[in-house]
Design an enzyme around this catalytic site. Sequence first.
Site, mmCIF file in Angstrom:
data_model
loop_
_atom_site.group_PDB
_atom_site.id
_atom_site.type_symbol
_atom_site.label_atom_id
_atom_site.label_comp_id
_atom_site.label_asym_id
_atom_site.label_seq_id
_atom_site.Cartn_x
_atom_site.Cartn_y
_atom_site.Cartn_z
ATOM 1 N N ASP A 7 0.827 -1.173 0.061
ATOM 2 C CA ASP A 7 -0.186 0.037 -0.133
ATOM 3 C C ASP A 7 0.813 1.331 -0.231
ATOM 4 O OD1 ASP A 7 0.945 -0.045 2.642
ATOM 5 O OD2 ASP A 7 -0.942 0.073 3.421
ATOM 6 N N ARG B 232 -4.813 4.954 6.091
ATOM 7 C CA ARG B 232 -5.178 4.587 4.594
ATOM 8 C C ARG B 232 -6.387 5.706 4.066
ATOM 9 N NH1 ARG B 232 -3.852 -0.668 2.797
ATOM 10 N NH2 ARG B 232 -5.832 -0.526 1.832
ATOM 11 N N TYR C 65 0.226 -2.771 11.737
ATOM 12 C CA TYR C 65 1.355 -3.970 11.497
ATOM 13 C C TYR C 65 1.593 -4.564 13.128
ATOM 14 C CZ TYR C 65 2.548 -3.064 6.790
ATOM 15 O OH TYR C 65 2.474 -2.889 5.303
#
Lengths: 649, 649
Positions: A49, A271, A279
Amino acid sequence: MTLPESEVDVLIVGAGPAGLMLATWLSRLNIRTRIVDKRSTKIMAGQADGFQCRTLEILDSFGIDRVWKESNHMLEVCFWNPDENGTIRRTGRVPDTPHGFSRFTECVLHQGRMERFFLDHLKEDGDMIRIERPVLPSGLQIDEGNMEDATAYPITINLRHLTDEEATPDQGSNIPNGLFRSNLTADDTEDLIKISSGKEGTEEVVRAKYVVGCDGAHSWTRKQLGFKMEGEHTEIIWGVLDIVPVTDFPDIRVRCLIHSASAGSLMVIPREKRVVRLYIQLKEVSEGGGAVDRSKVTPEQILKAAQKIIAPYKLDYEQCDWFTAYQIAQRVSDGFDKFERIFLAGDAVHTHSPKAGQGQNVSLQDSYNLGWKIGLVARGQATREILKTYATERQQIARDLIAFDQKFSKLFSGRPAKDVSDETGISLEEFRNVFHKGAVFAAGLSVDYGPNILVVKEDEGKDGGVRCKPALANKVKIGMRLDSRKVVNQSDSLPIELQKLLPSDGRFRLIVFPGDISKSEINSRYERLGEYLSSPKSVVSIYTPQNAPRDSVIEILTVHAAKRIEIELQSLPEAFHPFDRAKGWDYWKVYADDESYHEGHGKVYENFGIDRDQGCVIVVRPDGYVATVVAVEDTQSLEAYFVRFMIKV
Amino acid sequence: MTLPESEVDVLIVGAGPAGLMLATWLSRLNIRTRIVDKRSTKIMAGQADGFQCRTLEILDSFGIDRVWKESNHMLEVCFWNPDENGTIRRTGRVPDTPHGFSRFTECVLHQGRMERFFLDHLKEDGDMIRIERPVLPSGLQIDEGNMEDATAYPITINLRHLTDEEATPDQGSNIPNGLFRSNLTADDTEDLIKISSGKEGTEEVVRAKYVVGCDGAHSWTRKQLGFKMEGEHTEIIWGVLDIVPVTDFPDIRVRCLIHSASAGSLMVIPREKRVVRLYIQLKEVSEGGGAVDRSKVTPEQILKAAQKIIAPYKLDYEQCDWFTAYQIAQRVSDGFDKFERIFLAGDAVHTHSPKAGQGQNVSLQDSYNLGWKIGLVARGQATREILKTYATERQQIARDLIAFDQKFSKLFSGRPAKDVSDETGISLEEFRNVFHKGAVFAAGLSVDYGPNILVVKEDEGKDGGVRCKPALANKVKIGMRLDSRKVVNQSDSLPIELQKLLPSDGRFRLIVFPGDISKSEINSRYERLGEYLSSPKSVVSIYTPQNAPRDSVIEILTVHAAKRIEIELQSLPEAFHPFDRAKGWDYWKVYADDESYHEGHGKVYENFGIDRDQGCVIVVRPDGYVATVVAVEDTQSLEAYFVRFMIKV
């Protein structure tokens, strides 16, 4: 049974980012190309991403601006560390992309969108190349006797056409996930070949000039060539969650690096469309150091680990778009090509951990480096010699990437230091330090190609070579990408980024910085250069086919240092603004380093370290990297540069 | 024969820019709408091409950015006048759009592209509204007894479906041209109605709540309502050529106003894709003052006239995209609507000469003004009272436009003054003066709606009305569009144009400028406002349906004046960043007037004239125009404003 046979200039194996970038280049250059992929669809969720500055510049050079438009621009990084009571606190705040790096900043968008933009772009760009899926190669032969014949098709490859059913892996979960692509899972390529073997009408034979394996970490192509991935792997497991978070954590919309006192680390990547990627270090799954229990890797499990790290803040979700898990490992292939006929790019030659957002970027940039070289050779414009620079240029980048990731990963998976005397822990200072130093690398802007047939960094004048004069543009680094500044169009006063004048279309460019041409002696020098360029012996004349436009092989651009209103385009030599009987003069070749009406002054001479009296010519490769710098009048060096690899018409 | 009958909320007649803008609004607001057009295709070449700042802001508010991207940004204007020998010389150079007007500048692109973008946008926006063509209305009845019943369908209209053959006018030339749409040619609507009459299956009856005639200068709808176009016309004829010029004229890529000594005037408009539009005074065609010989208007004829004006420079072309000719005239309709049920917009109510690039812009802005008003009434959110403001607001604009065009046209068609004593000629000084004064008007930024039910400009506090306090934002003009500055998102530090926070989606907005909320007394005031807004008696609560999102009718935005890093979103009242069980907190409502990492400081408080201690609340209409300004704590005035026209749920 006789299999159908056909020929193609380039066969690309794998339609991920590396393969699609290559297809985009070859489409732009009109090279006969096929691209196959073993999966029946493009990525629909998850995977990579991160988009770095240099990648955004490259996409922009193809006219692809939708990543920048749709992505989340991630501008700030916050560091969270345990305080003296072990409670996490915000301990620092820095810009994600330092000021002045590029006209772009880091941004994030899921890989599926990027693939969609490439597919749409291929369609708009003539619709000559379509992804064939699910199709995978099952055999490869090389005719070694034919390597140096540029017109030969020495590679033979067998292709299997699968059914969608055969090609769709069982995801083992109702939430889309990447476990089947993860390094925790065995590869299924051999199974796919086996499943489909012996079925009538599913196989064909393709003879190719070039084959490029963009087929990922488990690369089938790499295995055929006998190359090995060298490097290390750890027992550290990380989980990844793409969720719409419901949380009171204050920094959920900025990139966060959270080190808890004892529950491990977590990185927050905000995002597009309210999604946040997390993560998360998975202590429980990897505990004991034994084999990983893949069945334990569920979104719920990953969330639980995240909740412990982010406490006392609450974290939950109702919408999960995707999840995966991976083991930290860094490996690089011991070979990047065979005979300059079969090349490997992307994950096929380097794998590492995803947290620094490098994978997709370096992969795209691998094939961005390769595409125009194959293209120019296939078109008969350049010698095969330039193909050797792919491995030399990109192998070094892969090694740098691995080294960077090892350092970066250790910082993350390590335990935070309790105090200054705690030497095995990672101190905040150490963390910020490595993070800062890594920023240029992470942005993709430290790439510096060494001297080779395409890059001349030092004066070779005494041997009749290129009289390279780096001092004439002393802030421009030969071997690195040309930075961008705004320049003002001579004809219409429109300010434009210099990089916008360098679209990826296979042309070399001479950017002439003649200096202040309102001074007559400086203008005379510029006029003499114009005379040379129009003459039949010039590099433009000898490499450009007779019926092709004058600017189709080597384009001449001018950025002068006079005031724009003191210059009239019509008074400049035709070489700098070619005339066409049907279209009139070309008004898009000459620019001024001057103030614009609404967007300030780009100060390109100042920023490039070019003297307004001396000037220079910067030679730029088709990929935007600086090939060399020579004096304005030094036409002999221009000839010396191009004669190394260009083929006369 | 019984005709098929149906009902629709809004019927739009005409799918040019005004009709398409209206359809775009109504699509966005989910209003049942049909749109018909008598031509079988959209514009393919020529017609309007100028896009003014305000139009670009409006398009951007719908997410349509392709005009800005594809158009030619026309940044400079050059004046050319005869010198003492009668030879044209460049006598002046100014920016086309003065600095600081808008985040956009004037640009040019042919109308067909604009129509394409609207059509694509309608498709992406749910594909509920499709243009029906070739279809034209042939009868109109009004049930006058039912006017004030918001649920009634008092307009009955007959529609004829034509064949493509019937609808395609003979262009009389192999080069696409606009003569059949020009005011030199009679209208063909009645012919089209006649041709198609009596054919089986070609007619239907539609009953509508609202009908909007966006059917151009010859508006059939206007004729049914009995309105007259009032104004003047001259005998002055101009020709228009869209060509790829082959010329040595130095300023062919900037906007030029060329006055020749005796051959007339010419305007150069540099366009996208190498095209240039030329407006050329046609001396020979109109000579004698008698009836215009349309057969003389050919591209060759127009070019010949242009060559005389631009001499001694050469001008020629191989590619001509389009041409037309028109007679200068300015007219405005004596009525803009009937019963607030049938409305007219665009060329149907005002016609003038095209050289100032106003036509398409004012037309778009007419229906931009109307769309949300019809939408809110049709949805039952607002009373029919607001529909009266369409005519009052737009009729004034039309009159201003006509006055502007009369002045502007005379300057162009006049003879240049020989010297200072030449009083009947136009002096360069006079020319530049009018040109400069016209710039704000031409940019669409001088629109200032007078006080009415939607706009409160003065303190009405003593009557229990709105305690309007213009001084709290003394550089913001109530009644005008809210200007844009960059603000920084509290949650992620992203700088964003304030106008980007005001998409055209039918919502009123309260932009709260609480001041520097790092100061506790200022923050308390802000918190009290938050408490009010969350309470069941607040304007948000009483006008928002129970199951709809809190921000779906009136959206609350905050721009505070504290340093961003001194504020935590989580500490602000929920009213300012609403919580949703599935999506978490809303991170896109609170902004800081602060320095950004890469794009400077928008200084919105300073530019809006807002005191950092006092603050204010700016109420913004769904079309981005400022409705009123009140004090931060003055919740009573918010109630007084909305009670005028909003309907409680």
